[in-house]
Design an enzyme around this catalytic site. Structure first.
Site, mmCIF file in Angstrom:
data_model
loop_
_atom_site.group_PDB
_atom_site.id
_atom_site.type_symbol
_atom_site.label_atom_id
_atom_site.label_comp_id
_atom_site.label_asym_id
_atom_site.label_seq_id
_atom_site.Cartn_x
_atom_site.Cartn_y
_atom_site.Cartn_z
ATOM 1 N N HIS A 4 -17.304 -3.946 -1.087
ATOM 2 C CA HIS A 4 -16.371 -3.993 0.050
ATOM 3 C C HIS A 4 -15.690 -5.359 0.150
ATOM 4 O O HIS A 4 -15.606 -5.961 1.232
ATOM 5 C CB HIS A 4 -17.129 -3.644 1.347
ATOM 6 C CG HIS A 4 -16.219 -3.232 2.470
ATOM 7 N ND1 HIS A 4 -15.664 -4.124 3.351
ATOM 8 C CD2 HIS A 4 -15.755 -2.035 2.859
ATOM 9 C CE1 HIS A 4 -14.917 -3.496 4.237
ATOM 10 N NE2 HIS A 4 -14.953 -2.207 3.954
ATOM 11 N N HIS A 40 -13.454 3.893 10.113
ATOM 12 C CA HIS A 40 -12.314 3.053 9.751
ATOM 13 C C HIS A 40 -11.663 3.711 8.540
ATOM 14 O O HIS A 40 -12.361 4.261 7.687
ATOM 15 C CB HIS A 40 -12.754 1.621 9.424
ATOM 16 C CG HIS A 40 -12.933 0.765 10.652
ATOM 17 N ND1 HIS A 40 -13.822 -0.281 10.719
ATOM 18 C CD2 HIS A 40 -12.318 0.831 11.875
ATOM 19 C CE1 HIS A 40 -13.745 -0.836 11.929
ATOM 20 N NE2 HIS A 40 -12.850 -0.171 12.642
ATOM 21 N N ASP A 68 -10.398 2.972 5.711
ATOM 22 C CA ASP A 68 -10.758 2.755 4.301
ATOM 23 C C ASP A 68 -12.034 3.498 3.931
ATOM 24 O O ASP A 68 -12.408 3.559 2.762
ATOM 25 C CB ASP A 68 -10.883 1.250 3.981
ATOM 26 C CG ASP A 68 -11.832 0.510 4.903
ATOM 27 O OD1 ASP A 68 -11.959 0.906 6.078
ATOM 28 O OD2 ASP A 68 -12.453 -0.476 4.450
ATOM 29 N N HIS A 69 -12.715 4.070 4.919
ATOM 30 C CA HIS A 69 -13.954 4.801 4.630
ATOM 31 C C HIS A 69 -13.803 6.318 4.672
ATOM 32 O O HIS A 69 -14.737 7.021 4.299
ATOM 33 C CB HIS A 69 -15.064 4.351 5.590
ATOM 34 C CG HIS A 69 -15.492 2.942 5.324
ATOM 35 N ND1 HIS A 69 -16.645 2.622 4.651
ATOM 36 C CD2 HIS A 69 -14.873 1.769 5.591
ATOM 37 C CE1 HIS A 69 -16.722 1.301 4.535
ATOM 38 N NE2 HIS A 69 -15.667 0.771 5.093
ATOM 39 N N HIS A 82 -18.717 5.124 9.029
ATOM 40 C CA HIS A 82 -17.956 4.904 10.269
ATOM 41 C C HIS A 82 -16.507 5.301 10.038
ATOM 42 O O HIS A 82 -16.076 5.510 8.907
ATOM 43 C CB HIS A 82 -18.092 3.456 10.718
ATOM 44 C CG HIS A 82 -17.438 2.448 9.807
ATOM 45 N ND1 HIS A 82 -17.823 2.268 8.494
ATOM 46 C CD2 HIS A 82 -16.422 1.573 10.012
ATOM 47 C CE1 HIS A 82 -17.084 1.315 7.949
ATOM 48 N NE2 HIS A 82 -16.213 0.889 8.844
ATOM 49 N N ASP A 93 -20.206 -0.814 7.030
ATOM 50 C CA ASP A 93 -19.815 -2.197 7.232
ATOM 51 C C ASP A 93 -20.635 -2.759 8.396
ATOM 52 O O ASP A 93 -20.847 -2.069 9.379
ATOM 53 C CB ASP A 93 -18.343 -2.296 7.630
ATOM 54 C CG ASP A 93 -17.378 -1.772 6.577
ATOM 55 O OD1 ASP A 93 -17.813 -1.397 5.493
ATOM 56 O OD2 ASP A 93 -16.178 -1.723 6.877
ATOM 57 N N HIS A 125 -21.007 -3.062 13.862
ATOM 58 C CA HIS A 125 -19.643 -3.223 13.373
ATOM 59 C C HIS A 125 -18.702 -3.110 14.570
ATOM 60 O O HIS A 125 -19.170 -2.954 15.703
ATOM 61 C CB HIS A 125 -19.387 -2.133 12.315
ATOM 62 C CG HIS A 125 -18.184 -2.366 11.475
ATOM 63 N ND1 HIS A 125 -17.821 -3.599 10.991
ATOM 64 C CD2 HIS A 125 -17.221 -1.506 11.018
ATOM 65 C CE1 HIS A 125 -16.707 -3.476 10.287
ATOM 66 N NE2 HIS A 125 -16.323 -2.216 10.296
HETATM 67 ZN ZN LIG Z 1 -15.021 -1.041 8.889
#
Ligand SMILES: [Zn+2]
Length: 263
Positions: A228, A22, A24-25, A20, A170, A100
């Site tokens: 995570h 976000h 941090d990914h 996804h 997530d 999520h």
């Molecule tokens: Zn996320």
């Protein structure tokens, strides 16, 4: 940098899966692609990700006057859609929608059946030809014109078990029903929080270590790997402890370590 520090060979990376969008990914992705180019990569790279990532990659490259030395094969995951999204000679990958704050997919990596191995003695004994061997290795019996039958099961070693790895992050904890997701050898599940922040986990669409362990039980996974973690926690052994109370084969994922898919 981290990949190089760990001595992992970048050329081995054939595909990158992004669950996804976000930060941090995926914020690190453009740096990685640039490094591939600086190292002179020519091998095509597959990127499997939500569709909005594709224009982001090419805009970022354009405004930074960068270019790639290799082709990117972009495969878009579709919101709430499940299905095979990537395939090689050895494995298939299925995208599985999870829940999520934004569209997100988990990925099931399933090994394809291994070709069978023929006993050496059988090759001589039956004077097997190449085409016959190809057939027998696929589990197909051979019927010769002279009426002789050679059964695959008689001349081949038993098939090696196939391995399955399910990456799930997530997401809130889900009671997934898709039969293919059951009995996986290894489940990676996010556990951003411990039970002390169970409400915060629900509010931010994340899971606790205990909830991840419940998912492992539900899916009858053989092993659970937790990851995570929120930066607020300093002692990761607490995650392992919380999960192990519900699912004994739980372990925390430490960056730079290697984990085997089979027990
Ligand atoms: Zn996320």
């Amino acid at each position: 940098m981290r990949i190089r520090q760990m001595g992992f060979k970048m050329q081995k990376i054939e595909a990158i899966f992004i669950s996804h969008l976000h930060g941090d990914h995926f914020f690190g992705l453009i740096g990685l692609l640039s490094t591939f180019s600086l190292l002179g990569r020519t091998k095509e790279l597959s990127i499997i990700a939500p569709k909005d990532l594709e224009p982001w990659i090419f805009q970022t490259l354009r405004i930074s006057d960068s270019y790639l030395t290799f082709q990117v094969q972009f495969v878009a995951t579709e919101k709430n859609q499940s299905g095979t999204i990537y395939e090689t000679d050895f494995l298939t990958v299925k995208a599985v929608p999870v829940k999520h704050r934004i569209a997100c997919h988990a990925f099931l990596f399933s090994e394809k059946p291994h070709p069978l191995k023929i006993h050496k003695s059988a090759i001589e004994e039956h004077q097997l030809g190449i085409e016959e061997m190809v057939q027998l290795k696929r589990g197909i019996d051979v019927f010769r014109e002279n009426g002789k039958t050679i059964l695959s099961v008689d001349v081949c070693e038993p098939a090696l078990p196939i391995r399955k790895y399910f990456f799930c992050s997530d997401t809130v904890p889900l009671k997934l029903e898709d039969e293919e997701l059951f009995d996986v050898d290894l489940l990676y599940h996010e556990s951003t929080f411990l039970e002390d922040h169970v409400e915060r986990a629900a509010h931010t669409f994340h899971s606790t270590a205990r909830q991840a362990a419940d998912v492992a039980n539900h899916l009858r996974a053989k092993k659970l790997l937790l990851g995570h973690f929120s930066a607020r926690y300093h002692d990761l052994s607490l995650f392992e402890k919380e999960a192990q109370e519900v699912f004994a084969q739980s372990q925390v994922a430490i960056e730079g370590s290697t984990y085997s898919i089979k027990l």
